[in-house]
Design an enzyme around this catalytic site. Structure first.
Site, mmCIF file in Angstrom:
data_model
loop_
_atom_site.group_PDB
_atom_site.id
_atom_site.type_symbol
_atom_site.label_atom_id
_atom_site.label_comp_id
_atom_site.label_asym_id
_atom_site.label_seq_id
_atom_site.Cartn_x
_atom_site.Cartn_y
_atom_site.Cartn_z
ATOM 1 N N ILE A 1 2.477 -21.030 28.360
ATOM 2 C CA ILE A 1 3.270 -19.776 27.335
ATOM 3 C C ILE A 1 2.949 -18.419 27.735
ATOM 4 O O ILE A 1 3.915 -17.593 27.992
ATOM 5 C CB ILE A 1 2.888 -20.050 25.703
ATOM 6 C CG1 ILE A 1 3.270 -21.443 25.509
ATOM 7 C CG2 ILE A 1 3.393 -18.883 24.911
ATOM 8 C CD1 ILE A 1 2.777 -22.117 23.980
ATOM 9 N N ARG B 1 -9.563 -17.894 31.650
ATOM 10 C CA ARG B 1 -10.905 -18.550 32.124
ATOM 11 C C ARG B 1 -10.759 -18.518 33.573
ATOM 12 O O ARG B 1 -11.755 -18.147 34.146
ATOM 13 C CB ARG B 1 -10.867 -19.611 31.494
ATOM 14 C CG ARG B 1 -11.910 -19.736 30.045
ATOM 15 C CD ARG B 1 -11.952 -21.228 29.635
ATOM 16 N NE ARG B 1 -10.834 -21.664 29.379
ATOM 17 C CZ ARG B 1 -10.517 -22.982 28.961
ATOM 18 N NH1 ARG B 1 -11.330 -23.474 28.346
ATOM 19 N NH2 ARG B 1 -9.060 -23.317 28.894
ATOM 20 N N ALA C 1 -1.321 -17.386 19.096
ATOM 21 C CA ALA C 1 -2.318 -18.521 19.372
ATOM 22 C C ALA C 1 -2.767 -19.337 18.350
ATOM 23 O O ALA C 1 -2.143 -20.435 18.003
ATOM 24 C CB ALA C 1 -3.499 -17.852 20.192
ATOM 25 N N ARG C 2 -3.818 -19.004 17.770
ATOM 26 C CA ARG C 2 -4.399 -19.664 16.530
ATOM 27 C C ARG C 2 -5.057 -18.540 15.622
ATOM 28 O O ARG C 2 -5.733 -17.684 16.137
ATOM 29 C CB ARG C 2 -5.262 -20.596 16.997
ATOM 30 C CG ARG C 2 -4.732 -22.135 17.386
ATOM 31 C CD ARG C 2 -4.344 -23.024 16.176
ATOM 32 N NE ARG C 2 -3.388 -23.969 16.370
ATOM 33 C CZ ARG C 2 -2.457 -24.259 16.866
ATOM 34 N NH1 ARG C 2 -1.493 -23.224 17.166
ATOM 35 N NH2 ARG C 2 -1.920 -25.561 17.142
ATOM 36 N N GLU D 1 -5.044 -19.930 7.298
ATOM 37 C CA GLU D 1 -3.564 -20.047 6.899
ATOM 38 C C GLU D 1 -3.488 -21.439 6.360
ATOM 39 O O GLU D 1 -4.250 -22.516 6.650
ATOM 40 C CB GLU D 1 -2.717 -19.964 8.104
ATOM 41 C CG GLU D 1 -3.124 -20.738 9.309
ATOM 42 C CD GLU D 1 -2.005 -20.622 10.385
ATOM 43 O OE1 GLU D 1 -2.071 -19.565 10.982
ATOM 44 O OE2 GLU D 1 -1.414 -21.575 10.885
ATOM 45 N N HIS E 1 3.692 -18.637 10.841
ATOM 46 C CA HIS E 1 3.127 -19.555 12.104
ATOM 47 C C HIS E 1 4.634 -20.386 12.415
ATOM 48 O O HIS E 1 4.876 -21.592 12.323
ATOM 49 C CB HIS E 1 2.168 -20.665 11.614
ATOM 50 C CG HIS E 1 1.591 -21.413 12.630
ATOM 51 N ND1 HIS E 1 0.273 -22.062 12.672
ATOM 52 C CD2 HIS E 1 1.860 -21.748 14.112
ATOM 53 C CE1 HIS E 1 0.096 -22.501 13.910
ATOM 54 N NE2 HIS E 1 1.014 -22.341 14.682
ATOM 55 N N ILE E 2 5.357 -19.491 13.017
ATOM 56 C CA ILE E 2 6.837 -20.106 13.163
ATOM 57 C C ILE E 2 7.072 -19.820 14.774
ATOM 58 O O ILE E 2 8.374 -20.064 15.126
ATOM 59 C CB ILE E 2 7.891 -19.574 12.476
ATOM 60 C CG1 ILE E 2 7.812 -18.006 12.610
ATOM 61 C CG2 ILE E 2 7.826 -20.002 10.754
ATOM 62 C CD1 ILE E 2 9.209 -17.081 12.002
HETATM 63 C C1 8YV Z 1 3.301 -26.022 15.592
HETATM 64 C C2 8YV Z 1 1.939 -24.687 17.418
HETATM 65 O O1 8YV Z 1 4.284 -25.635 15.237
HETATM 66 O O2 8YV Z 1 2.361 -26.121 18.968
HETATM 67 C C3 8YV Z 1 1.497 -25.686 18.407
HETATM 68 O O3 8YV Z 1 0.333 -25.804 18.839
HETATM 69 O O4 8YV Z 1 1.253 -23.980 16.818
HETATM 70 C C4 8YV Z 1 2.962 -24.605 16.731
HETATM 71 O O5 8YV Z 1 4.012 -24.850 17.591
HETATM 72 C C5 8YV Z 1 2.262 -26.111 14.702
HETATM 73 O O6 8YV Z 1 1.095 -26.216 15.300
HETATM 74 C C6 8YV Z 1 2.521 -27.362 13.732
HETATM 75 O O7 8YV Z 1 3.015 -28.300 14.074
#
Ligand code: 8YV
Length: 328
Positions: A157, A178, A238-239, A268, A286-287
């Site tokens: 990505i 890394r 990312a997260r 979240e 988270h979309i």
């Molecule tokens: C997901 C994401 O939609 O793929 C991932 O890691 O963060 C998103 O594309 C989410 O994790 C829910 O499935």
């Protein structure tokens, strides 16, 4: 008798129908977010799980689920899965890479641009009836084309975002990862490797695409933000947990950086309420991978992994392929 699988949340009916051809399916039509105890209890009656990437599989869950053979994530990220523990228990882990790369990169770019060009803030102003006249500096934002794009985390990505910046927007792209990419890959995405400090100091727009791990927790906190330009933007697709949200809120409030674009949050779907009072942040739930076509492809990939493994012992995108062929 068909093998029993469980789908953690609602998903496309056509994917559920496809799974039902092969399995006795427990689904979650009510779309209830089960507690870990409920999830574990239900999971213990199944051999396969279709997970959304948020349902935990760790040592305690595995001990309670001796029948479990596979957990297929409908996500590329797999920080919900303790893969070494799954390997020890002979449980296959799969994720859903590749099919979401370009879509997620599109969204990362959109969020970065929205933060830089103050899209949310100006729309709120307009909707509130505050637009009375033209002004030379009305929502004057930061340049995107020709500026320096910094990318932290240069997997698939990250590379797709780099290509957009370098080839589409004439940006100077710098990255930190890394491990450094090969010269060929760097050339293909027009990106130059730099150390973390240089990335923070040089980027006009910093985009985070690092996978979550304990080591990556709060990769960006007050100290890192302090190294950034006061005109810079920060985008996180990312997260939650990669950024110290509390520190970011303080920095945005005090104008230490110009703006942020955030698709992921600590804890979240709960959100630090400090974000809601800020104008210089674009917030989305988270979309990043959410187009109809991409989410469908992700769901089918997770289904392919379940069907492939439980009917033929093969999976398309295993995370611990050493489990395949090993008997439990
Ligand atoms: C997901 C994401 O939609 O793929 C991932 O890691 O963060 C998103 O594309 C989410 O994790 C829910 O499935």
């Amino acid at each position: 008798m068909k093998p029993k699988i469980i789908i953690a949340r609602t998903v496309f009916p056509e994917v559920v129908a496809r799974l039902r051809q092969h399995f006795d399916v427990t689904d979650n039509q009510a779309d209830v977010a089960w507690s870990k105890a409920e999830w574990t209890e239900r999971l213990s009656q199944h051999v396969g799980a279709f997970s959304m990437g948020i349902d935990p599989i760790d040592e305690s869950v595995l001990q309670a689920c001796p029948q479990l053979k596979i957990c297929a994530n409908m996500s590329v990220g797999y920080n919900n899965l303790d893969v070494p523990a799954m390997t020890r228990h002979g449980v296959l882990a799969t994720n859903a890479p590749d099919v979401l790369t370009e879509t997620t990169a599109d969204f990362g770019f959109a969020l970065m641009m929205a933060a830089a060009r103050r899209v949310t803030e100006s729309e709120h102003f307009l909707r509130a009836g505050q637009w009375k006249q033209w002004r030379y500096d009305l929502f004057a934002g930061a340049e995107v084309h020709g500026s320096t794009l910094g990318i932290m985390g240069m997997g698939r990505i990250g590379q797709a975002i780099a290509r957009r910046g370098a080839l589409g927007f004439g940006m100077q792209v710098i990255y930190h990862n890394r491990s450094r990419l090969s010269p060929e890959v760097e050339a293909a995405c027009g990106a130059r490797y730099v150390g973390k400090d240089e990335l923070l100091a040089q980027a006009d727009h910093l985009v985070l695409v690092v996978p979550y791990s304990k080591e990556a927790h709060h990769t960006i906190g007050a100290a890192e933000i302090a190294r950034m330009k006061p005109t810079a933007t920060l985008t996180n697709i990312a997260r939650g947990g990669i950024v110290d949200d509390g520190a970011l809120i303080v920095a945005l409030r005090e104008g230490r950086i110009a703006a942020a674009g955030l698709d992921v949050f600590e804890g979240e779907p709960a959100l630090n309420p400090g974000f809601l009072g800020l104008k210089n942040v674009v917030l989305t739930p988270h979309i990043a991978s959410s187009t109809v076509a991409t989410r469908l492809a992700m769901a089918h990939l997770a289904a392919d992994n379940l069907i492939g493994y439980l009917t033929e012992g093969q999976a398309r995108t295993p995370l611990n392929p050493e489990v395949i062929g090993a008997t439990r």
